[in-house]
Design an enzyme around this catalytic site. Structure first.
Site, PDB file in Angstrom:
ATOM      1  CE  LYS A  46       2.477   5.073   8.049  1.00  0.00           C
ATOM      2  NZ  LYS A  46       1.094   4.995   8.508  1.00  0.00           N
ATOM      3  CG  ASP A 106       5.936   3.779   0.448  1.00  0.00           C
ATOM      4  OD1 ASP A 106       4.737   3.619   0.121  1.00  0.00           O
ATOM      5  OD2 ASP A 106       6.281   4.481   1.433  1.00  0.00           O
ATOM      6  CE1 TYR A 127      -2.359   3.281   2.502  1.00  0.00           C
ATOM      7  CE2 TYR A 127      -3.684   2.532   0.654  1.00  0.00           C
ATOM      8  CZ  TYR A 127      -3.427   3.466   1.649  1.00  0.00           C
ATOM      9  OH  TYR A 127      -4.235   4.567   1.769  1.00  0.00           O
TER      10      TYR A 127
HETATM   11  P1  KE4 Z   1      -0.748   8.484   4.385  1.00  0.00           P
HETATM   12  O1  KE4 Z   1      -1.265   9.166   3.144  1.00  0.00           O
HETATM   13  O2  KE4 Z   1      -1.796   7.637   5.067  1.00  0.00           O
HETATM   14  O3  KE4 Z   1      -0.030   9.460   5.321  1.00  0.00           O
HETATM   15  O4  KE4 Z   1       0.431   7.480   3.917  1.00  0.00           O
HETATM   16  C1  KE4 Z   1       0.143   6.499   2.952  1.00  0.00           C
HETATM   17  C2  KE4 Z   1       1.131   5.358   3.077  1.00  0.00           C
HETATM   18  C3  KE4 Z   1       2.134   5.263   2.133  1.00  0.00           C
HETATM   19  N1  KE4 Z   1       3.052   4.271   2.194  1.00  0.00           N
HETATM   20  C4  KE4 Z   1       3.024   3.358   3.196  1.00  0.00           C
HETATM   21  C5  KE4 Z   1       4.058   2.280   3.230  1.00  0.00           C
HETATM   22  C6  KE4 Z   1       2.016   3.422   4.199  1.00  0.00           C
HETATM   23  O5  KE4 Z   1       1.997   2.496   5.195  1.00  0.00           O
HETATM   24  C7  KE4 Z   1       1.050   4.443   4.138  1.00  0.00           C
HETATM   25  C8  KE4 Z   1      -0.076   4.564   5.152  1.00  0.00           C
HETATM   26  N2  KE4 Z   1      -0.160   3.527   6.116  1.00  0.00           N
HETATM   27  C9  KE4 Z   1      -1.482   3.258   6.617  1.00  0.00           C
HETATM   28  C10 KE4 Z   1      -1.366   2.142   7.668  1.00  0.00           C
HETATM   29  N3  KE4 Z   1      -1.230   0.873   7.061  1.00  0.00           N
HETATM   30  C11 KE4 Z   1      -2.158   4.459   7.167  1.00  0.00           C
HETATM   31  C12 KE4 Z   1      -3.387   4.172   8.002  1.00  0.00           C
HETATM   32  C13 KE4 Z   1      -4.642   4.656   7.315  1.00  0.00           C
HETATM   33  O6  KE4 Z   1      -4.774   4.481   6.085  1.00  0.00           O
HETATM   34  O7  KE4 Z   1      -5.496   5.226   8.056  1.00  0.00           O
END
Ligand code: KE4
Length: 429
Positions: free
Chosen positions: A267, A239, A144
């Site tokens: 994060k 990523d 993801y």
């Molecule tokens: P955000 O747009 O949610 O800040 O980041 C996206 C993203 C990009 N790349 C990786 C490897 C990520 O894990 C994420 C976001 N992680 C999720 C948790 N698995 C965020 C939680 C959510 O979607 O509410």
């Protein structure tokens, strides 16, 4: 536990917010029940609006490596707030945080800040396409990378939970440029290059996948990706939005010998405030507007308050060289305790740890890719999650997520969690 106030709050939220949440995974759809509405955090704990206390193994999905209400980060944020919330103009705090990241990641000469991981990845993909003049990208099933259109294809995290890995609303004209490969399977990537060699701009991977559950890439696999990208003139993008500053002080790059061309972060680098970033070699990053032709922008990019939180977070991490070893020891004790307890009741459990990140699968087979992960017993995961929540343990609310250890957790909390897991495994056996 009583959840009356959260139940009422959830109903009220659902009346005005789709699904009652601002990010789907928070709705607890895959584990059932009402998501606790949070009143406040306190070190390693979350307290919900019904007054229930939980040991928090989610930490806002990764950012809070020091736990809630860290006094150093709080002081930095308050100090910054007192000077103004946002200027839409450059500040030296952005330069300071950029210097910290450049000093830690040898793959990064320059970095640009944005407001989320999604933005960071979306921008890195555009930059890779602009730099190579090519349109196609390779991603991996189960990884993801945020919710930008090109990447919502066989995505992990919440997209899996909802069984719609390729979301409606994403034009096929767009996703035809997104080629899918299998994690830890170099042959599937070789096939992508055989089919579309001179049109692939980049290969993007979570070098430690955290969105299909915790599934690290094998070193030989990452080395193979590097070789394939070099042979075909494509860029390799790591990523590290989740693994950055969570797997080690240098993320996955502190563990693997493979160097990517571009890195995305998020994060932890915001300390709990909205920050994403993408960085890489100077010759690539200099293609970005305003010096270069690849456009990318953001009203609140590099927001001074968020930068101050991130800067305090990274400076604190640098001052604690033994932190990652301590967090990894705690993570290992936790999941080994889970595994022993599960096996005592005949429940097969696969466990994994990388730095402060941990995962466990209700699965009798080692999990090496998305298909393996999908074969896990999600019903039993849901039962375990519910039992642990009612025992005051707040775990990630999906089998396809990762858990985190923070510095505010002590050995007594880990022991308490293992003891409670033993009781829950007994209930669900
Ligand atoms: P955000 O747009 O949610 O800040 O980041 C996206 C993203 C990009 N790349 C990786 C490897 C990520 O894990 C994420 C976001 N992680 C999720 C948790 N698995 C965020 C939680 C959510 O979607 O509410």
């Amino acid at each position: 536990m009583i959840h009356d106030k959260s139940i009422a709050a959830y109903e009220a939220a659902r009346a005005v917010i789709p699904g009652g949440v601002d990010s789907p995974v928070r709705a607890f759809k895959s584990v059932g029940g009402t998501p606790p509405f949070i009143e406040r955090g306190e070190g390693a704990y979350l307290i919900d609006i019904d007054g229930n206390r939980y040991i928090d193994y989610v930490q806002s999905w990764g950012p809070l490596i020091f736990g809630h209400c860290d006094t150093d980060i709080e002081a930095a944020v308050i100090g910054s707030v007192r000077k103004g919330l946002s200027f839409g103009a450059p500040t030296e705090t952005e330069t300071e945080l950029a210097k910290e990241i450049v000093a830690l990641f040898e793959s990064i000469d320059k970095v640009r800040f944005v407001s989320s991981g999604t933005e960071a990845v979306m921008s890195a993909i555009r930059l890779a396409r602009g730099f190579t003049g090519r349109d196609d990208i390779v991603k991996f099933e189960g990884c993801y990378h945020g919710h930008s259109d090109s990447l919502l294809v066989q995505a992990g995290s919440g997209a899996v939970t909802f069984g719609t890995p390729s979301s409606p609303g994403v034009p096929a004209d767009l996703t035809k440029h997104t080629l899918l490969a299998k994690y830890n399977d170099l042959g599937s990537v070789e096939k992508c290059f055989a089919d579309a060699s001179d049109s692939i701009a980049c290969v993007i991977i979570e070098p430690i996948a955290g969105n299909m559950g915790l599934v690290p890439a094998e070193e030989a696999f990452l080395e193979g990706l590097r070789q394939l990208c070099d042979a075909h003139g494509a860029l390799l993008i790591f990523d590290e939005v989740m693994s950055g500053f969570r797997a080690s002080l240098r993320g996955a790059q502190g563990i693997t010998s493979v160097t990517p061309d571009l890195v995305t972060l998020g994060k932890v680098i915001g300390g709990g405030m909205p920050v994403g970033a993408f960085g890489g070699r100077e010759e690539i990053m200099n293609r970005l507007s305003p010096d270069g032709p690849v456009y990318q922008a953001g009203t609140l990019s590099g927001n001074p308050v968020a930068m101050s939180a991130g800067l305090a977070s990274l400076r604190k991490l640098k001052e604690m060289p033994s932190l990652y070893r301590e967090l990894e020891q705690k993570a290992t004790r936790l999941v080994e305790g889970f595994r022993a307890a599960a096996e005592h009741f005949g429940i097969p459990l696969q466990v994994e740890v990388r730095g402060s990140m941990f995962g466990f699968f209700f699965n009798d087979k080692e999990v090496k890719n998305f298909d393996d992960a999908l074969a896990s017993d999600t019903e039993r995961f849901a039962a375990f999650h519910r039992g642990m929540l009612e025992s005051g343990i707040y775990l990630a609310c999906s089998q396809f997520e990762t858990g985190f250890i923070c510095s505010a957790m002590d050995d007594a909390m880990i022991s308490e969690t293992i003891d409670k897991a033993f009781k829950v495994f007994k209930e669900i056996a």
